[in-house]
Write a protein that holds these residues in place. Structure first.
Motif, mmCIF file in Angstrom:
data_model
loop_
_atom_site.group_PDB
_atom_site.id
_atom_site.type_symbol
_atom_site.label_atom_id
_atom_site.label_comp_id
_atom_site.label_asym_id
_atom_site.label_seq_id
_atom_site.Cartn_x
_atom_site.Cartn_y
_atom_site.Cartn_z
ATOM 1 N N THR A 171 0.823 -1.213 0.000
ATOM 2 C CA THR A 171 0.000 0.000 0.000
ATOM 3 C C THR A 171 0.858 1.264 0.000
ATOM 4 O O THR A 171 0.584 2.177 -0.798
ATOM 5 N N SER A 225 -4.114 6.646 -0.014
ATOM 6 C CA SER A 225 -3.640 5.281 0.235
ATOM 7 C C SER A 225 -3.362 5.059 1.721
ATOM 8 O O SER A 225 -3.789 4.049 2.301
ATOM 9 N N SER A 248 -6.322 4.731 3.972
ATOM 10 C CA SER A 248 -7.032 3.467 3.759
ATOM 11 C C SER A 248 -6.517 2.381 4.699
ATOM 12 O O SER A 248 -7.284 1.511 5.124
ATOM 13 N N VAL A 272 -9.548 0.778 6.880
ATOM 14 C CA VAL A 272 -9.898 -0.619 6.621
ATOM 15 C C VAL A 272 -9.521 -1.503 7.805
ATOM 16 O O VAL A 272 -10.233 -2.449 8.141
ATOM 17 N N ALA A 319 -9.004 -1.351 -1.343
ATOM 18 C CA ALA A 319 -9.646 -0.044 -1.194
ATOM 19 C C ALA A 319 -8.758 1.058 -1.752
ATOM 20 O O ALA A 319 -9.223 1.962 -2.454
ATOM 21 N N ALA A 320 -7.462 0.988 -1.452
ATOM 22 C CA ALA A 320 -6.536 2.018 -1.928
ATOM 23 C C ALA A 320 -6.459 2.038 -3.447
ATOM 24 O O ALA A 320 -6.307 3.100 -4.058
ATOM 25 N N SER A 366 -8.752 4.431 -5.444
ATOM 26 C CA SER A 366 -8.477 5.871 -5.437
ATOM 27 C C SER A 366 -7.845 6.348 -6.742
ATOM 28 O O SER A 366 -8.013 7.506 -7.134
ATOM 29 N N TRP A 394 -13.927 10.618 0.757
ATOM 30 C CA TRP A 394 -13.146 9.373 0.695
ATOM 31 C C TRP A 394 -13.116 8.681 2.057
ATOM 32 O O TRP A 394 -13.189 7.449 2.138
ATOM 33 N N VAL A 407 -14.530 4.690 2.038
ATOM 34 C CA VAL A 407 -13.687 3.502 2.236
ATOM 35 C C VAL A 407 -14.304 2.482 3.190
ATOM 36 O O VAL A 407 -14.421 1.292 2.844
ATOM 37 N N THR A 429 -15.822 -1.081 1.880
ATOM 38 C CA THR A 429 -15.177 -2.318 2.353
ATOM 39 C C THR A 429 -16.208 -3.320 2.846
ATOM 40 O O THR A 429 -16.144 -4.517 2.525
#
Length: 443
Positions: free
Chosen positions: A32, A55, A58, A62, A121-122, A125, A137, A141, A145
């Motif tokens: 990530t 990123s 996230s 998450v 998830a990242a 973006s 954002w 996220v 998720t």
């Protein structure tokens, strides 16, 4: 837990497998930050930090969601006919240091799977770079998720998940939950937000190619944990998957460069980085199903096809900023479908692809899985994006986008840290952000 059960679980624990999965988990988590650099180098200077932040945040969002409910819903005992797991592990309830999943601690298995959810998830973006509200954002996220990634992970890998147990489609390390889900979701979200200012008119070139290559290198490094770690053991399968991953990344890189040289007359650094990633994306679902020769072909196919697919956005008028659709969706589809062509029983333990005497059955199953997951991810993401846009607005203002999100949202610039738009002195919590119209727009 009884003494007998505890003793049996402790006996099942393998220290070699555990050591490898600990290393693999760290490798996948590193992906990530690698993605942050990869994406950060691809945007213009005025949005670098915003891309990095999308990123990095996230990881935090998450992780909290996964530990609270995500793991239980994805990997708990099936509670709805193969569609979703149960709630027995909410807040990681019932999982302690002595709990074992196969030959590794359950808490380690849960953490390993968490790192997959984080980078998925990242990845999304990249489709909305340069124009998404950071606050939106932060809401998107965790909701995404739970509503998109978690159910698809259960379908594909969870106990009783319908894709594996009922359909019989194969996905070793994440073509469906990671690549196709992120690509289809990226397409939906870029349609919700609309194109960037100047799309198809202004040059929007990567501002820092060395950063892109560094990010791609970290992604490739981490991908060995991503794929070989999915064997959940230090064994021959992990070794074969490791080599397949390396091979596909190489042929993906070469395939992309071949197309560039033939089409444009020159092979580019960005093309090399993108081609390697395309090959790695495609081998992700198939690395545990195909032979080394099959891996070489899978990577090559992805490098060639994805190099053309990234240009589709200009014809179809969707602004996928950093080619999430062209690389991750298309590459994920290629790798998942080619399992039905190149799968060998020496890797799968049974199912075989079309070229190895398996007929069209496995290819058909792979196609159904691709279609359902892609459609589900697209539709749910589109709905979530529209809801957030209606409630709080998902797109940054025209003024913010023109000036750059780094300065207007984060009060920082990537290459002039400590000086804000000519406003001398270090940035503190009390430093006022100068009006956007007084800031000279960056290239």
């Amino acid at each position: 837990m009884t003494t007998v059960t505890l003793a049996a679980e402790q006996a099942a624990l393998d220290t070699g497998d555990t050591a490898w999965l600990l290393a693999a988990t760290a490798l996948v988590l590193l992906m990530t930050p690698g993605l942050a650099l990869f994406y950060g180098g691809m945007v213009r200077t005025k949005s670098v930090l915003n891309m990095l932040m999308m990123s990095f945040v996230s990881i935090a969002l998450v992780t909290v969601v996964w530990l609270a409910a995500g793991y239980s819903l994805a990997f708990g005992e099936d509670a709805a006919g193969g569609l979703i797991g149960g709630l027995e592990h909410l807040g990681m309830s019932g999982i302690g240091p002595d709990s074992v999943h196969g030959t590794v601690p359950t808490v380690l298995f849960a953490t390993f799977q968490l790192t997959f959810a984080v980078i998925t998830a990242a990845l999304v973006s990249g489709a909305v770079a340069d124009r998404a509200k950071f606050g939106a954002w932060l809401v998107f996220v965790p909701v995404w998720t739970l509503l998109v990634y978690v159910p698809v992970a259960h379908w594909t890998w969870g106990p009783g998940g319908w894709i594996l147990d009922k359909l019989g489609a194969l996905d070793f390390a994440g073509g469906l939950p990671v690549e196709i889900t992120s690509g289809a979701s990226g397409l939906a979200l870029c349609l919700v937000l609309g194109p960037r200012l100047g799309f198809k008119k202004d040059a929007m070139r990567p501002h820092n190619l060395p950063m892109v290559v560094l990010g791609a290198g970290l992604l490739w490094f981490g991908w060995f944990g991503f794929n070989a770690g999915s064997a959940l053991g230090a064994n021959g399968l992990a070794a074969a998957v490791f080599l397949n991953t390396l091979a596909a990344g190489c042929t993906g890189l070469l395939g992309w460069l071949f197309v560039e040289q033939k089409r444009d007359g020159h092979a580019t650094t960005l093309g090399a980085a993108s081609g390697a990633v395309a090959g790695l994306v495609a081998i992700t679902p198939s690395c545990g199903s195909v032979s080394l020769l099959g891996a070489l072909v899978v990577g090559l196919a992805a490098g060639v096809v994805c190099s053309y697919a990234v240009g589709w956005k200009f014809r179809l008028n969707y602004d996928d900023s950093l080619d999430v659709v062209g690389v991750h969706l298309v590459g994920g589809v290629i790798g998942t479908l080619l399992i039905g062509v190149f799968a060998v029983d020496s890797m799968t333990g049974g199912p075989q692809g079309l070229l190895h005497g398996g007929g069209l059955g496995q290819l058909g199953r792979q196609l159904v899985a691709v279609a359902v997951v892609g459609a589900y991810a697209f539709l749910v993401t589109y709905g979530v994006g529209k809801a957030i846009d209606r409630v709080m607005g998902f797109r940054a203002s025209e003024e913010q986008e023109h000036t750059g999100l780094d300065l207007t949202v984060h009060a920082e610039t990537a290459y002039d840290h400590g000086v804000l738009g000519g406003h001398g002195g270090p940035i503190t919590s009390s430093t006022p952000v100068p009006p956007a119209q007084k800031v000279k727009p960056q290239a």
